[in-house]
Design a protein around this motif. Structure first.
Motif, short mmCIF file in Angstrom:
data_model
loop_
_atom_site.label_atom_id
_atom_site.label_comp_id
_atom_site.label_asym_id
_atom_site.label_seq_id
_atom_site.Cartn_x
_atom_site.Cartn_y
_atom_site.Cartn_z
N SER A 1 41.27 -48.20 4.87
CA SER A 1 41.61 -49.31 5.74
C SER A 1 42.62 -50.21 5.04
CB SER A 1 40.36 -50.11 6.11
OG SER A 1 40.69 -51.23 6.92
N SER B 1 29.29 -47.00 13.48
CA SER B 1 29.79 -48.32 13.09
C SER B 1 31.28 -48.45 13.38
CB SER B 1 29.51 -48.57 11.60
OG SER B 1 30.26 -47.68 10.78
N MET B 2 32.04 -47.35 13.17
CA MET B 2 33.48 -47.38 13.46
C MET B 2 33.72 -47.52 14.96
SD MET B 2 35.07 -44.57 10.82
CE MET B 2 36.75 -44.83 11.46
N GLU C 1 32.98 -51.13 16.09
CA GLU C 1 34.02 -52.07 15.66
C GLU C 1 35.28 -51.91 16.48
OE1 GLU C 1 36.52 -53.30 11.62
OE2 GLU C 1 34.88 -51.84 11.52
N ILE C 2 35.68 -50.66 16.70
CA ILE C 2 36.91 -50.41 17.47
C ILE C 2 36.78 -50.88 18.90
CG2 ILE C 2 38.36 -48.57 18.42
CD1 ILE C 2 37.80 -47.02 15.80
N SER D 1 34.70 -53.15 20.12
CA SER D 1 34.59 -54.61 20.21
C SER D 1 35.93 -55.29 20.01
CB SER D 1 33.58 -55.13 19.19
OG SER D 1 34.04 -54.91 17.86
N GLN D 2 36.80 -54.69 19.19
CA GLN D 2 38.08 -55.32 18.87
C GLN D 2 39.17 -55.02 19.91
OE1 GLN D 2 39.33 -54.24 14.94
NE2 GLN D 2 37.73 -55.41 13.93
#
Length: 226
Positions: free
Chosen positions: A191, A210-211, A214-215, A217-218
């Motif tokens: 990253s 988890s990835m 995160e992706i 949500s962003q």
């Protein structure tokens, strides 16, 4: 053994890789994941000696370039060179005396045609064949499954497992977690030019979840769907 120590890379004033230190063992498959622009291809090009860098890349071989094969994401092939001639050139450059390319044509490529007329997937398969014929000990595959048909993906996965059993050191980048889960022993998350996480096989599922979280949500919340 392949090792990198404090490897950093800049393009002008832009830092692309930041003091990365890793070691890779023979007979192991390592997956490198991260968003576009994270630095995966740059890392591979540095290890392969195609880019200048600060830090060190070392191996158990006197000359790493004589034992390393690198499959680029989008291979570029010379004009007016048939598939057969390309494979012959790859073998000759390493003093490998063979012309039995049709017998080893695992992807059923039209080797009598000019390679620059091939589709992107066909070029990738031809380049991979050349890499395999050179019998390298360290193999780097940058997005080997992109642009390649399902049947060929299955063949590539089987080849990777065979190379692993032969004691090769293999590095793969891919956005397809299912393929990484099938062949990798360790996954490294890159990253913004840094290795931020290293997980072994039993933890692959947690890393993927988890990835994804995160992706999603962003990014997906930015668009209005009706």
């Amino acid at each position: 053994m392949l090792a990198i120590e404090n490897l950093s890379k800049q393009y002008g004033s832009k830092d692309v890789l930041h003091e990365i230190s890793l070691s890779f063992k023979p007979g192991m498959v390592y997956g490198i994941v991260g968003e576009n622009g994270a630095g995966k291809t740059t890392l591979f090009r540095c290890i392969s000696g195609m880019e200048s860098y600060s830090g060190a890349v070392t191996s158990s071989f006197d000359s790493i370039k004589d034992h390393l094969g690198y499959l680029e994401t989008n291979p570029v092939l010379m004009s007016y060179l048939t598939g057969w001639e390309y494979l012959k050139l790859m073998c000759s450059s390493k003093n490998i005396d063979t012309e039995l390319f049709e017998e080893q044509n695992i992807f059923d490529l039209p080797l009598d045609q000019y390679a620059d007329t091939y589709s992107t997937g066909m070029k990738k398969k031809l380049t991979l064949m050349g890499l395999l014929l050179r019998k390298n000990d360290i193999i780097i595959l940058d997005e080997p499954f992109n642009g390649v048909d399902l049947q060929s993906n299955m063949i590539i996965l089987d080849i990777i497992n065979q190379l692993k059993s032969l004691g090769k050191t293999i590095l793969i980048s891919s956005h397809i977690f299912s393929t990484l889960n099938e062949v990798c022993d360790t996954i490294l998350l890159l990253s913004q030019g840094r290795i931020v996480k290293r997980v072994d096989k039993l933890e692959f599922g947690k890393l993927e979840k988890s990835m994804k979280a995160e992706i999603i949500s962003q990014h997906t919340k930015k668009i209005i769907l009706e």
